[in-house]
Design an enzyme around this catalytic site. Structure first.
Site, PDB file in Angstrom:
ATOM      1  N   ASP A 147     -59.664  20.982 -50.223  1.00 28.40           N
ATOM      2  CA  ASP A 147     -60.008  22.049 -51.222  1.00 28.40           C
ATOM      3  C   ASP A 147     -61.503  21.912 -51.449  1.00 28.40           C
ATOM      4  O   ASP A 147     -61.838  20.882 -51.649  1.00 28.40           O
ATOM      5  CB  ASP A 147     -59.001  22.035 -52.266  1.00 28.40           C
ATOM      6  CG  ASP A 147     -57.622  22.456 -51.929  1.00 28.40           C
ATOM      7  OD1 ASP A 147     -57.546  23.303 -50.873  1.00 28.40           O
ATOM      8  OD2 ASP A 147     -56.640  21.722 -52.680  1.00 28.40           O
ATOM      9  N   ASP A 183     -55.954  29.409 -48.715  1.00 27.57           N
ATOM     10  CA  ASP A 183     -55.051  29.799 -50.083  1.00 27.57           C
ATOM     11  C   ASP A 183     -55.485  31.120 -50.463  1.00 27.57           C
ATOM     12  O   ASP A 183     -54.497  31.859 -50.837  1.00 27.57           O
ATOM     13  CB  ASP A 183     -55.381  28.944 -51.174  1.00 27.57           C
ATOM     14  CG  ASP A 183     -55.130  27.588 -50.898  1.00 27.57           C
ATOM     15  OD1 ASP A 183     -54.238  27.231 -50.217  1.00 27.57           O
ATOM     16  OD2 ASP A 183     -55.490  26.444 -51.242  1.00 27.57           O
TER      17      ASP A 183
END
Length: 210
Positions: A147, A183
């Site tokens: 991330d 995401d």
């Protein structure tokens, strides 16, 4: 047969055996599913490679919008909001791989049953598929998900403060959990799936009663 011995009427001359697909519109193509999913996957992998190369060394972050948005490298061993973050690798990896495989199988099966007018779902399913593949690729390669998008805002703090009123152990912060392009694709895809569900229900509600 209701009338034994009576010959059944045949199909009238000039009529089709089935309703042509073009009357309702073409069904979503598997090629479209593959193209959108692969595009999402490539975008996710490409941005993660950039994050690994750009953010691994000092200073380790890139400010995009002052006090709101920045890029910082993070390695998420759990799921969304740190789900199963503290579990052992022997539990965590098989669980997420199994869930991902089940989700991918469900998406492909559902896509094959789409009707021509389900435009939102036509885009939503490939986006979710591409995002799921991006995160699965990370878990297979690293054992964790990369991330790098870090977002913070006052409304997030207010939301966390509201949650903390009912769950005192909840940590109050103005940071949204760090996320990635996969995401984003999944969230947009799920939103489109929700839109399809709402519009489908409205369509059924407006059908004239016989």
């Amino acid at each position: 047969p209701l009338a034994p011995g009576v010959e059944r009427l045949g199909r009238p001359t000039g009529t089709a055996k089935a309703i042509p697909e073009t009357i309702l519109g073409p069904r979503p193509s598997p090629v479209f599913l593959a193209v959108v999913a692969i595009t999402s996957l490539v975008a996710d992998i490409g941005t993660k490679l950039w994050a690994e190369a750009k953010l691994a060394d000092y200073p380790g972050y890139v400010t995009v919008v002052e006090n709101n948005l920045m890029f910082v490298l993070a390695k998420n061993k759990g799921g969304a909001w740190g789900l199963l973050q503290g579990e052992s690798e022997n539990v965590r990896r098989p669980f997420f791989l199994l869930v991902s495989v089940a989700a991918i199988a469900f998406i492909v099966t559902l896509y094959r049953r789409l009707q021509p007018r389900q435009h939102a779902l036509k885009w939503g399913l490939p986006l979710v598929l591409g995002g799921a593949l991006g995160n699965v690729f990370d878990r297979i390669r690293y054992g964790y998900v990369i991330d790098f998008i870090d977002y913070r805002a006052d409304w997030i703090r207010k939301l966390n403060e509201l949650i903390a009123k009912y769950y005192p152990k909840h940590v109050v912060t103005d940071h949204w959990p760090t996320f990635n392009v996969a995401d984003i694709a999944i969230c947009v895809g799920v939103a489109l799936m929700a839109i399809d569900m709402v519009t489908a229900r409205r369509g059924k509600a407006t059908l004239p009663t016989p």
